[in-house]
Design a protein around this motif. Structure first.
Motif, PDB file in Angstrom:
ATOM      1  N   ILE A   1       1.475   3.849  -2.988  1.00 29.61           N
ATOM      2  CA  ILE A   1       0.904   5.491  -2.587  1.00 29.61           C
ATOM      3  C   ILE A   1       1.805   6.402  -2.526  1.00 29.61           C
ATOM      4  O   ILE A   1       1.696   7.563  -3.268  1.00 29.61           O
ATOM      5  CB  ILE A   1      -0.002   5.425  -1.373  1.00 29.61           C
TER       6      ILE A   1
ATOM      7  N   ARG B   1      -8.673   4.760  -8.651  1.00 29.85           N
ATOM      8  CA  ARG B   1      -9.002   5.192  -7.137  1.00 29.85           C
ATOM      9  C   ARG B   1     -10.165   4.852  -6.744  1.00 29.85           C
ATOM     10  O   ARG B   1     -10.442   4.536  -5.421  1.00 29.85           O
ATOM     11  CB  ARG B   1      -8.653   6.671  -7.129  1.00 29.85           C
TER      12      ARG B   1
ATOM     13  N   TYR C   1       0.760  -1.270   0.169  1.00 27.39           N
ATOM     14  CA  TYR C   1      -0.173   0.138   0.305  1.00 27.39           C
ATOM     15  C   TYR C   1       0.897   1.456   0.154  1.00 27.39           C
ATOM     16  O   TYR C   1       1.005   2.104  -0.841  1.00 27.39           O
ATOM     17  CB  TYR C   1      -0.764  -0.074   1.459  1.00 27.39           C
TER      18      TYR C   1
ATOM     19  N   GLY D   1      -7.753  10.826  -2.185  1.00 25.60           N
ATOM     20  CA  GLY D   1      -7.440   9.971  -0.978  1.00 25.60           C
ATOM     21  C   GLY D   1      -8.309  10.392   0.285  1.00 25.60           C
ATOM     22  O   GLY D   1      -8.820   9.430   1.009  1.00 25.60           O
TER      23      GLY D   1
END
Length: 451
Positions: free
Chosen positions: A268, A345, A264, A294
């Motif tokens: 990111i 996303r 992750y 986000g």
């Protein structure tokens, strides 16, 4: 009139205004940092590396973030422990106030970098001071502690959830406007001067609020802390241990957490660099919108927990979150347009569910006296893992730029899928144990009837 002033003053003494100011200030700072790094990368050259102009810019940006993130991984470890101990000894505001000094100096230093054209490497020193002040982890722990002390055991979960929703909602709004503010009044003083000035002012107000106005109140309650767990034992497939340590489950949870966080965070952390290159090549406004996505994921993950907990166990929740991230980040590997980015996303909408759930279930596998050291050990393990995956993802991204820039997202997907294996093993072990207990219970019941 007097009553209104008293009500306003009582609101200002709560943690919520501080949280709002901090999120606004830090969001503006990180948005500015992204664009300042991009602006400085235009003149980056690597004569010995035979790189194109765009590859040189990407190498400059990714190298900067690699060093910056590594500093933030290592520097806060000891200060976080010390501030936690100070807070436990009665200085509850210390874990909140000290990190705010770090936020203030970071935004101030970046403002000076823009105004006086200082080398961008100055931010490494600012990042070190920020880490030594405790970083965001210490600040958030302090906020949660103050929130817990100000609520009863029965209302504690709701109070913490309100803090998370407030923080995510503020971040969403701040990201949406950050790109526009970055471009304001930037002709003579430098791009981002206005946004950084606002960020510095907000961080200063936040620090003053924490020192002068913030009040830590303690609500006494006769209820047990066990009644206020964010994720209750009743909803879990994993039985809690009254005494002793379930070593197998602890090891499996550690393995799952390290694999998932590596996948992750590794992906990111590279997203800001990825969106600054062709074919996306985002400007300040689009970067703000991308960061806002986000914040939306924080809200959708929260709603996912509320909805899915009615019909799913905690183990299934973890798997749903991991699948959500794996599917979205795999699609990110092939993103060519802004629309495709948001589509990818959107598949990550539940990706923030796994880690809080893992921490909750992990705390149920050890005695209450060992809960603190277990969760601390997990956090340290994740920090150590960061020393490996941050440079690994950065270097792999740089080497794959010419043939497949999305390769790191495929790697992230692989790590996430591997992280699902320990969780699946825990689910199988728990299912077998439930069946054995059911059979044993029936046998005892029949045995009692015979006698």
């Amino acid at each position: 009139m007097v009553q209104c002033c008293q009500a306003l003053f009582s609101v200002l003494r709560r943690i919520e205004p501080l949280l709002l100011l901090e999120q606004l200030g830090s969001t503006f700072f990180y948005a500015s940092l992204q664009m300042v790094v991009k602006d400085r990368s235009v003149n980056a050259t690597y004569p010995n590396a035979s790189l194109s102009s765009e590859e040189s810019q990407q190498k400059f940006i990714s190298d900067f973030y690699m060093i910056y993130y590594l500093i933030l991984q290592v520097a806060p470890i000891l200060p976080a422990v010390l501030l936690a101990k100070i807070g436990d000894r009665g200085w509850r505001k210390a874990p909140v106030v000290v990190p705010l000094f770090g936020y203030l100096q970071c935004s101030l230093v970046l403002l000076l970098v823009v105004l006086f054209r200082l080398p961008l490497e100055v931010m490494f020193g600012a990042g070190t001071l920020f880490g030594l002040s405790g970083d965001f982890c210490t600040f958030w722990s302090g906020v949660m502690t103050v929130t817990s002390l100000g609520s009863t055991a029965a209302d504690r979960s709701k109070a913490m959830m309100r803090m998370e929703l407030l923080y995510a909602s503020t971040g969403l709004l701040a990201n949406l406007v950050s790109g526009h503010l970055f471009l304001m009044y930037s002709s003579s003083l430098g791009r981002g001067t206005f946004l950084l000035s606002v960020s510095t002012l907000l961080n200063l107000l936040c620090l003053i609020h924490a020192i002068v106005l913030l009040q830590v109140t303690r609500v006494s309650s006769q209820e047990s802390d066990e009644d206020c767990q964010l994720i209750s034992d009743a909803s879990s497939d994993v039985p809690a241990k009254a005494s002793g340590i379930n070593k197998v489950n602890v090891v499996l949870f550690f393995a799952a957490a390290m694999l998932y966080v590596s996948g992750y965070d590794g992906a990111i952390d590279m997203l800001p660099t990825f969106v600054m290159k062709d074919p996306l090549n985002w400007d300040a406004t689009l970067i703000g919108y991308g960061n806002a996505a986000g914040s939306v994921i924080v809200l959708t993950s929260f709603l996912g927990v509320v909805v899915f907990r009615r019909c799913c166990s905690d183990i299934v929740l973890i798997l749903i979150g991991m699948m959500s991230f794996a599917s979205g980040i795999f699609c990110m590997s092939f993103v060519k347009t802004t629309f495709m980015f948001y589509l990818a996303r959107s598949l990550n909408m539940f990706s923030l569910i796994p880690m809080p759930t893992i921490r909750s279930l992990l705390s149920q596998q050890v005695p209450e006296s060992s809960c603190g050291i277990t969760l601390t050990s997990l956090q340290v393990s994740l920090k150590v893992a960061g020393l490996a995956y941050i440079p690994a993802f950065t270097k792999m991204y740089q080497r794959s730029l010419g043939w497949f820039p999305g390769f790191i997202f495929v790697l992230s997907t692989t790590l996430t899928v591997l992280g699902m294996i320990p969780i699946s093993i825990i689910m199988c072990r728990s299912s077998q144990k439930h069946q054995q207990e059911k059979i044993h219970g029936k046998w005892r019941k029949q045995h009692c009837h015979k006698h």
